[in-house]
Motif scaffolding. Structure first.
Motif, short mmCIF file in Angstrom:
data_model
loop_
_atom_site.label_atom_id
_atom_site.label_comp_id
_atom_site.label_asym_id
_atom_site.label_seq_id
_atom_site.Cartn_x
_atom_site.Cartn_y
_atom_site.Cartn_z
N ALA A 96 46.71 54.49 40.20
CA ALA A 96 45.92 54.70 38.98
C ALA A 96 44.83 53.64 38.85
CB ALA A 96 46.84 54.68 37.76
N ILE A 97 45.14 52.40 39.19
CA ILE A 97 44.12 51.34 39.17
C ILE A 97 43.02 51.66 40.16
CG2 ILE A 97 43.67 48.91 39.66
CD1 ILE A 97 46.50 48.29 38.62
N ASP A 98 43.40 52.08 41.35
CA ASP A 98 42.39 52.44 42.36
C ASP A 98 41.53 53.60 41.89
OD1 ASP A 98 43.30 50.45 44.02
OD2 ASP A 98 44.54 51.78 45.25
N ALA A 99 42.17 54.61 41.28
CA ALA A 99 41.44 55.80 40.83
C ALA A 99 40.44 55.46 39.73
CB ALA A 99 42.43 56.86 40.34
N ALA A 100 40.73 54.42 38.96
CA ALA A 100 39.82 53.98 37.90
C ALA A 100 38.67 53.16 38.44
CB ALA A 100 40.59 53.19 36.85
N GLY A 101 38.69 52.87 39.72
CA GLY A 101 37.63 52.07 40.33
C GLY A 101 37.94 50.59 40.42
N GLY A 102 39.19 50.22 40.12
CA GLY A 102 39.57 48.82 40.15
C GLY A 102 39.29 48.13 38.83
N ILE A 103 39.86 46.96 38.66
CA ILE A 103 39.75 46.20 37.42
C ILE A 103 38.52 45.30 37.47
CG2 ILE A 103 40.85 44.39 36.04
CD1 ILE A 103 43.55 45.69 36.80
N ASP A 104 37.68 45.41 36.45
CA ASP A 104 36.47 44.58 36.38
C ASP A 104 36.79 43.15 35.98
OD1 ASP A 104 34.40 46.53 37.01
OD2 ASP A 104 34.98 47.49 35.13
N LEU A 105 37.62 42.99 34.96
CA LEU A 105 37.99 41.65 34.49
C LEU A 105 39.47 41.63 34.15
CD1 LEU A 105 36.01 39.28 32.18
CD2 LEU A 105 38.45 39.66 31.77
N GLN A 106 40.20 40.75 34.80
CA GLN A 106 41.64 40.63 34.58
C GLN A 106 41.93 39.37 33.77
OE1 GLN A 106 44.57 42.58 35.64
NE2 GLN A 106 45.24 41.23 33.99
N VAL A 107 42.52 39.53 32.60
CA VAL A 107 42.95 38.41 31.78
C VAL A 107 44.31 37.94 32.26
CG1 VAL A 107 43.52 37.66 29.44
CG2 VAL A 107 41.68 39.32 29.80
N THR A 146 55.58 44.25 37.47
CA THR A 146 54.39 43.41 37.37
C THR A 146 53.39 43.74 38.45
OG1 THR A 146 53.57 41.12 37.28
CG2 THR A 146 55.39 41.55 38.80
N GLN A 147 52.10 43.66 38.10
CA GLN A 147 51.09 43.66 39.14
C GLN A 147 51.41 42.52 40.11
OE1 GLN A 147 46.94 43.66 38.14
NE2 GLN A 147 47.26 44.84 36.26
N GLY A 148 51.20 42.75 41.39
CA GLY A 148 51.44 41.71 42.38
C GLY A 148 50.27 40.75 42.49
N LEU A 149 50.49 39.68 43.20
CA LEU A 149 49.42 38.71 43.42
C LEU A 149 48.27 39.34 44.20
CD1 LEU A 149 51.63 35.60 44.23
CD2 LEU A 149 50.43 36.09 42.09
N GLY A 150 48.61 40.21 45.16
CA GLY A 150 47.56 40.91 45.89
C GLY A 150 46.79 41.86 45.00
N THR A 151 47.46 42.46 44.04
CA THR A 151 46.79 43.34 43.07
C THR A 151 45.81 42.53 42.22
OG1 THR A 151 48.86 44.60 42.94
CG2 THR A 151 47.17 45.10 41.30
N ILE A 152 46.27 41.39 41.73
CA ILE A 152 45.42 40.53 40.90
C ILE A 152 44.18 40.08 41.67
CG2 ILE A 152 45.35 38.27 39.77
CD1 ILE A 152 48.35 38.78 39.05
N LEU A 153 44.35 39.77 42.94
CA LEU A 153 43.21 39.32 43.75
C LEU A 153 42.14 40.39 43.91
CD1 LEU A 153 44.82 37.23 46.65
CD2 LEU A 153 43.51 36.40 44.68
N ARG A 154 42.49 41.64 43.67
CA ARG A 154 41.51 42.72 43.83
C ARG A 154 40.63 42.91 42.60
NH1 ARG A 154 44.36 48.00 45.89
NH2 ARG A 154 42.22 48.57 46.40
N ALA A 155 41.01 42.30 41.47
CA ALA A 155 40.14 42.36 40.30
C ALA A 155 38.82 41.68 40.61
CB ALA A 155 40.82 41.69 39.11
N ARG A 156 37.72 42.21 40.07
CA ARG A 156 36.42 41.62 40.38
C ARG A 156 36.21 40.25 39.74
NH1 ARG A 156 35.64 47.00 41.44
NH2 ARG A 156 35.84 47.73 39.29
N HIS A 157 36.85 40.01 38.60
CA HIS A 157 36.78 38.71 37.94
C HIS A 157 38.15 38.43 37.35
CE1 HIS A 157 34.56 35.95 34.80
NE2 HIS A 157 35.30 35.26 35.63
#
Length: 260
Positions: free
Chosen positions: A118-129, A181-192
Motif C-alpha cells: 500500500a505504501i508503494d502504491a501510494a508512491g512512497g512516503i514524502d515525509l516520515q515523522v 512496525t514499519q522496518g528500518l528499511g521501510t523508513i529509509l525509503r521515505a524521501r525525508h
C-alpha cells in the motif's frame, strides 16, 4: 544528517514548516505519522496552522509508523485512535486516507506485506515523522533489528513496555507485548525522515543515533545512511553530543533557500 538544536516550541514550528512545504508543493502528498510523546507538539502546530492559516490536508494520505497487536477495537491507545485524536479530528485530513498496519489480522505476515504494498502504491512516503526510544529504537524496531527490515511483527522489550506504561495508567502489564512496525528499511525509503527528540531521558540514545557507529544495537543509527534525514533536538536531548556547537553553527549559517 542535519542536526538542529533549538527550544522545544521552535522544533515543532520547524517540523511543521517541512510538513507544510510537502502539503503545498505536492499534488498528492504522503505523510508517515508517528505516535508517542515526541510528535504531539508538531501535531498541535499543524492543527493551529489548519485552523488559523487554512493549511489543508484534504489531498494528503497518511501511513502510521506502527500499531499494537491485541488491543481491542475502540481502545484509546490504538495508534489509529491516537492519530485520529491528535491530527485527523483537528484538520481536514480524511479519516479514510490514513492507513495503518492491521494488528487485528489473522494472518499478520500477509497483513504486513499488504501494508508495504500500500505504501508503494501510494508512491512512497514524502515525509516520515519519527521519535526515538531510550534504547535507540525508531518505530518499534528494537535493538537487534535488521537494518534492512520491512514491516513485520515485533516483540516489545521490557524497557519499551515500561517506557510506554505512562499511556496505560502507569501499568506496564497493560502494554501489549507485540506490535506491527514499519522496518528500518521501510523508513529509509521515505524521501525525508524527520526525527524529534526532547528531554534529558533521550540524550544517551540521541548521542548514539547521531554520532555513534551504525549498528543494530542502536537501530536509529540507520538514519545516518538516509540521504535526507533531519534530527530536531532541544538542549536537554542534545546534551551528550560532542559536536553540538558545530550543529548550532551550521544551522545558524544555513542559507534560507535550502529549507529543511
Amino acid at each position: 544528517m542535519e542536526v538542529v538544536v533549538a527550544p522545544a516550541a521552535e522544533l515543532a514550528r520547524i517540523a511543521a514548516g517541512a510538513v507544510e512545504e510537502v502539503l503545498r508543493t505536492r499534488p498528492a502528498p504522503v505523510l508517515g505519522l508517528a505516535t508517542g510523546s515526541s510528535p504531539l507538539a508538531l501535531y498541535d502546530e499543524l492543527a493551529r496552522r489548519h485552523a488559523e492559516k487554512g493549511l489543508s490536508f484534504a489531498h494528503a494520505r497518511g501511513f502510521l509508523l506502527d500499531e499494537y497487536v491485541g488491543l481491542p477495537p475502540g481502545h484509546p491507545e490504538r495508534y489509529r485512535a491516537v492519530v485520529g485524536r491528535e491530527l485527523v479530528a483537528r484538520t481536514d485530513l480524511p479519516p479514510d486516507a490514513v492507513l495503518g498496519p492491521d494488528g487485528d489480522a489473522e494472518d499478520l505476515p500477509t497483513a504486513c506485506a499488504a501494508y508495504e504494498a500500500a505504501i508503494d502504491a501510494a508512491g512512497g512516503i514524502d515525509l516520515q515523522v519519527l521519535g526515538v526510544g531510550t534504547d535507540g529504537h525508531v518505530g518499534f524496531n528494537e535493538p537487534g533489528s535488521s537494518l534492512a527490515s520491512r514491516t513485520r511483527l515485533k516483540t516489545l522489550t521490557a524497557r519499551t513496555r515500561s517506557d510506554n506504561a505512562r499511556f496505560f495508567g502507569g501499568d506496564a502489564e497493560d502494554v501489549p507485548h507485540h506490535v506491527l512496525t514499519q522496518g528500518l528499511g521501510t523508513i529509509l525509503r521515505a524521501r525525508h525522515a524527520v526525527l524529534l527528540a526532547t528531554g534529558e531521558a533521550k540524550a544517551a540514545a540521541v548521542a548514539q543515533v547521531v554520532e555513534g557507529p551504525v549498528s543494530a544495537r542502536w537501530p536509529g543509527t540507520v538514519l545516518q545512511l538516509h540521504p535526507h534525514a533531519t534530527v530536531l533536538l532541544d538542549d536537554a536531548a542534545a546534551s551528550r553530543l560532542e559536536l553540538v556547537e558545530h550543529y548550532r553553527a551550521t544551522w545558524a549559517g544555513k542559507p534560507a533557500w535550502q529549507g529543511l
